[in-house]
Design a protein around this motif. Structure first.
Motif, PDB file in Angstrom:
ATOM      1  N   LEU A   1      -9.085   1.879  -2.285  1.00 29.15           N
ATOM      2  CA  LEU A   1      -8.747   3.288  -2.466  1.00 29.15           C
ATOM      3  C   LEU A   1      -9.498   4.125  -1.443  1.00 29.15           C
ATOM      4  CD1 LEU A   1      -9.128   3.476  -6.356  1.00 29.15           C
ATOM      5  CD2 LEU A   1      -6.993   3.176  -5.072  1.00 29.15           C
ATOM      6  N   MET A   2      -8.844   5.167  -0.910  1.00 32.43           N
ATOM      7  CA  MET A   2      -9.535   6.043   0.030  1.00 32.43           C
ATOM      8  C   MET A   2      -8.975   7.459  -0.069  1.00 32.43           C
ATOM      9  SD  MET A   2     -10.255   5.788   4.142  1.00 32.43           S
ATOM     10  CE  MET A   2      -8.703   6.486   4.675  1.00 32.43           C
TER      11      MET A   2
ATOM     12  N   SER B   1     -14.355   6.008   0.098  1.00 30.71           N
ATOM     13  CA  SER B   1     -13.575   4.778  -0.021  1.00 30.71           C
ATOM     14  C   SER B   1     -14.242   3.860  -1.037  1.00 30.71           C
ATOM     15  CB  SER B   1     -13.448   4.069   1.326  1.00 30.71           C
ATOM     16  OG  SER B   1     -14.709   3.625   1.779  1.00 30.71           O
ATOM     17  N   TYR B   2     -13.390   3.142  -1.763  1.00 29.22           N
ATOM     18  CA  TYR B   2     -13.891   2.214  -2.781  1.00 29.22           C
ATOM     19  C   TYR B   2     -12.993   0.986  -2.815  1.00 29.22           C
ATOM     20  CZ  TYR B   2     -14.671   0.037  -7.311  1.00 29.22           C
ATOM     21  OH  TYR B   2     -14.911  -0.878  -8.293  1.00 29.22           O
ATOM     22  N   THR B   3     -13.622  -0.174  -2.874  1.00 28.51           N
ATOM     23  CA  THR B   3     -12.895  -1.445  -2.970  1.00 28.51           C
ATOM     24  C   THR B   3     -13.408  -2.228  -4.172  1.00 28.51           C
ATOM     25  OG1 THR B   3     -12.566  -1.560  -0.572  1.00 28.51           O
ATOM     26  CG2 THR B   3     -12.317  -3.598  -1.820  1.00 28.51           C
TER      27      THR B   3
ATOM     28  N   LEU C   1      -4.561  10.284   1.489  1.00 29.96           N
ATOM     29  CA  LEU C   1      -4.778   9.452   0.318  1.00 29.96           C
ATOM     30  C   LEU C   1      -4.145   8.086   0.573  1.00 29.96           C
ATOM     31  CD1 LEU C   1      -3.691  11.985  -2.466  1.00 29.96           C
ATOM     32  CD2 LEU C   1      -5.988  11.643  -1.564  1.00 29.96           C
ATOM     33  N   SER C   2      -4.799   7.040   0.118  1.00 26.55           N
ATOM     34  CA  SER C   2      -4.215   5.706   0.264  1.00 26.55           C
ATOM     35  C   SER C   2      -4.696   4.811  -0.866  1.00 26.55           C
ATOM     36  CB  SER C   2      -4.573   5.084   1.614  1.00 26.55           C
ATOM     37  OG  SER C   2      -5.950   4.821   1.713  1.00 26.55           O
ATOM     38  N   ALA C   3      -3.807   3.902  -1.276  1.00 29.86           N
ATOM     39  CA  ALA C   3      -4.124   2.884  -2.276  1.00 29.86           C
ATOM     40  C   ALA C   3      -3.406   1.607  -1.869  1.00 29.86           C
ATOM     41  CB  ALA C   3      -3.696   3.329  -3.662  1.00 29.86           C
TER      42      ALA C   3
ATOM     43  N   GLY D   1       0.804  -1.208   0.000  1.00 27.39           N
ATOM     44  CA  GLY D   1       0.000   0.000   0.000  1.00 27.39           C
ATOM     45  C   GLY D   1       0.839   1.262   0.000  1.00 27.39           C
ATOM     46  N   TYR D   2       0.297   2.314  -0.612  1.00 28.00           N
ATOM     47  CA  TYR D   2       0.946   3.626  -0.640  1.00 28.00           C
ATOM     48  C   TYR D   2       0.039   4.611   0.090  1.00 28.00           C
ATOM     49  CZ  TYR D   2       2.878   8.028  -2.370  1.00 28.00           C
ATOM     50  OH  TYR D   2       3.421   9.281  -2.446  1.00 28.00           O
TER      51      TYR D   2
END
Length: 551
Positions: free
Chosen positions: A409-410, A423-425, A364-366, A352-353
């Motif tokens: 993603l968030m 947020s989306y998965t 931000l995160s992915a 994850g980043y």
């Protein structure tokens, strides 16, 4: 509350899924405090106070819904005594013996009830009790010794009256002791180690059927097992790197008292016949399993605002859920690993980043993940499996491989009058079992391709705030017949190509909104309060609970 989705530390085990670490708050040891809320669906109340000031305190919290009470005046036609509610009660107390010793006692009781009149319904609940001793050896080493009891049970009943009825219940009882040690080698080097033992008592089904004057006992024998584990993990920070690595050794012993069965061969996807039965005494070992579980998580900090995280973990789960995907009820079958059912195992990889922007105003995160699973259970295709009250259930069970993978993603806004997150998965969860779906991959009952969540808050003034949330989730898989035939005047649905989870229930989505009015702040007032006005499911979406076929 702390959620571990990946990089689960070695101190946690026994499950393949995420870990939700919930810590109960402690009672106020300075002064008595009363908090609560009254709503149209449920109300809550908590009381906390010192027993001995600055030395011992307690907290008692309770909650109950009362839809059934509000609906009672409008029910008739045999539904007058219907019950539709949930409740829970939490109790905790703590006592400071001295500077190095502290003890805690806590308990929980909760239940969900659904009954329609006097003769049909189902319910489930959990009761727990915990005792914990916290001991400080010195400035660097401390320990927690925990003893706990848990009883999860679920029940179903139906019938015309007391003389023509069917009552079924099942439960899982746990007795456990857990010892945890934490040693601070330095501020950047922490060593944790310990162990745990659990005794399981499974009651797979206690069933009594009544027909006029005749009573039939269909109950199944109890099953017993002992699970144990030891672990060690090291949390280490050096430079821009932060890592947690460890190892867990788990052991499972399926024991008597009871019968163990041997099954013969059968065509893939069909019922296996019983070939022998062996009787075992109480706590006599029937089958044992031992597994090593390595764990590793690494974080690299590019600068104060950007980081990269990666993790690998192996998990083992020794108890199994066997469920019919067409029944959305809590009446599922739990079974331990046996001489015929191997433990479930999972290897998960995640990268994850993460980045913060504008002085942490935005996050931000992915993250991507892949989980490889072994020995997941499903049931036979033909004949129709017997999941409830089946002494030979293991002959109706199939084991196969699984995989779960996805992208999360968030975007989150933390500062300003307007805050919230999106947020989306995008994910898949699939199974491959010999004898099902032509041996090809198919979605599991937990597969949700899309999961979208939008939550927003707006501080309109010092006292008024507004909030809204929207949720969208892909419909879960279900198996539908693609044809059928008539037999003795009755239509029998049939799945001719033997597929599994070949359809889905409708997608789930809804929106909720609310407005909160804070009471006037005044430090001299003993009572502080707020009003919350909310609308659940604003556009009245009729989300499906379960879907059945009919002519």
């Amino acid at each position: 509350v702390q959620l571990y989705k990946g990089g689960i530390p070695s101190r946690f085990g026994g499950r393949l899924s995420s870990i939700l670490d919930v810590r109960m708050k402690e009672g106020n040891n300075k002064k008595p405090t009363l908090t609560g809320g009254i709503g149209t669906i449920c109300s809550r109340l908590s009381i906390e106070a010192p027993i001995i000031k600055d030395k011992a305190s307690f907290i008692v919290a309770a909650r109950r819904s009362y839809i059934d009470v509000l609906a009672a005046p409008f029910l008739s036609g045999g539904l007058e005594n219907s019950v539709l509610n949930f409740y829970d009660l939490t109790v905790k107390t703590n006592y400071n013996i001295n500077d190095k010793n502290r003890v805690f006692l806590s308990g929980y009781l909760g239940r969900d009830n659904f009954s329609f009149g006097d003769d049909a319904g189902f319910n489930w609940g959990n009761s727990t009790a915990t005792a914990r001793w916290n001991h400080l050896f010195n400035e660097k080493l401390f320990s927690n010794l925990t003893l706990f009891y848990s009883n999860y049970d679920y029940q179903i009943k139906f019938g015309n009256d007391a003389n023509n009825s069917f009552n079924w219940d099942a439960k899982i009882i746990n007795y456990s002791a857990k010892s945890e040690f934490t040693y601070y080698i330095s501020p950047t080097n922490i060593l944790r180690f310990g162990g745990q033992g659990i005794i399981y008592a499974f009651e797979p089904g206690n069933a009594i059927g009544k027909s006029e004057s005749e009573t039939t006992d269909l109950s199944l024998a109890e099953k017993y097992a002992i699970e144990s584990a030891v672990y060690a993990e090291n949390e280490l920070n050096f430079g821009r790197f932060k890592t947690n690595y460890g190892l867990r050794l788990s052991h499972f012993n399926y024991t008597g008292e009871g019968n163990a069965y041997e099954f013969g061969d059968a065509p893939a996807g069909t019922r296996r016949p019983v070939t022998s039965v062996t009787e075992y005494d109480q706590w006599e070992s029937i089958q044992t399993y031992t597994n090593l579980e390595p764990r590793l998580s690494v974080q690299y900090q590019f600068d104060e605002s950007k980081s990269l995280k990666a993790s690998y973990m192996r998990m083992n789960q020794y108890i199994h859920l066997v469920s019919n995907t067409t029944a959305s009820t809590p009446v599922d079958v739990w079974t331990p690993s046996t001489n015929n059912i191997r433990p479930q195992q999972a290897d998960q990889y995640a990268v994850g980043y993460f980045q913060n922007l504008k002085d942490n105003a935005y996050e931000l995160s992915a993250e991507v993940y892949y989980k490889d699973l072994d020995n997941l259970l499903d049931y036979i295709v033909t004949p129709s499996p017997d999941l409830l009250l089946n002494e030979f259930l293991e002959g109706d069970i199939l084991a196969g491989d699984g995989r779960a993978y996805g992208l999360e993603l968030m975007v989150k806004k933390n500062k300003g009058k307007f805050t919230g997150w999106l947020s989306y998965t995008l994910a898949r969860t699939e199974l491959q079992v010999n004898g099902i779906n032509n041996n090809e991959w198919y979605p599991s009952r937990f597969d949700q391709t899309h999961n979208l969540s939008l939550t927003a808050f707006y501080q309109a003034s010092k006292r008024w705030s507004l909030s809204a949330n929207f949720a969208y989730i892909s419909g879960t898989p279900v198996t539908f017949a693609n044809g059928g035939y008539y037999q003795q005047g009755y239509y029998v649905p049939h799945n001719s190509d033997l597929t599994r989870n070949n359809s889905r229930i409708p997608d789930y989505h809804r929106m909720d909104i609310s407005a909160t009015l804070e009471g006037k702040k005044n430090d001299s007032r003993r009572w502080q309060g707020r009003w919350v006005f909310s609308i659940y499911n604003v556009y009245n979406r009729r989300n499906a609970f379960s879907v059945y076929q009919r002519l």
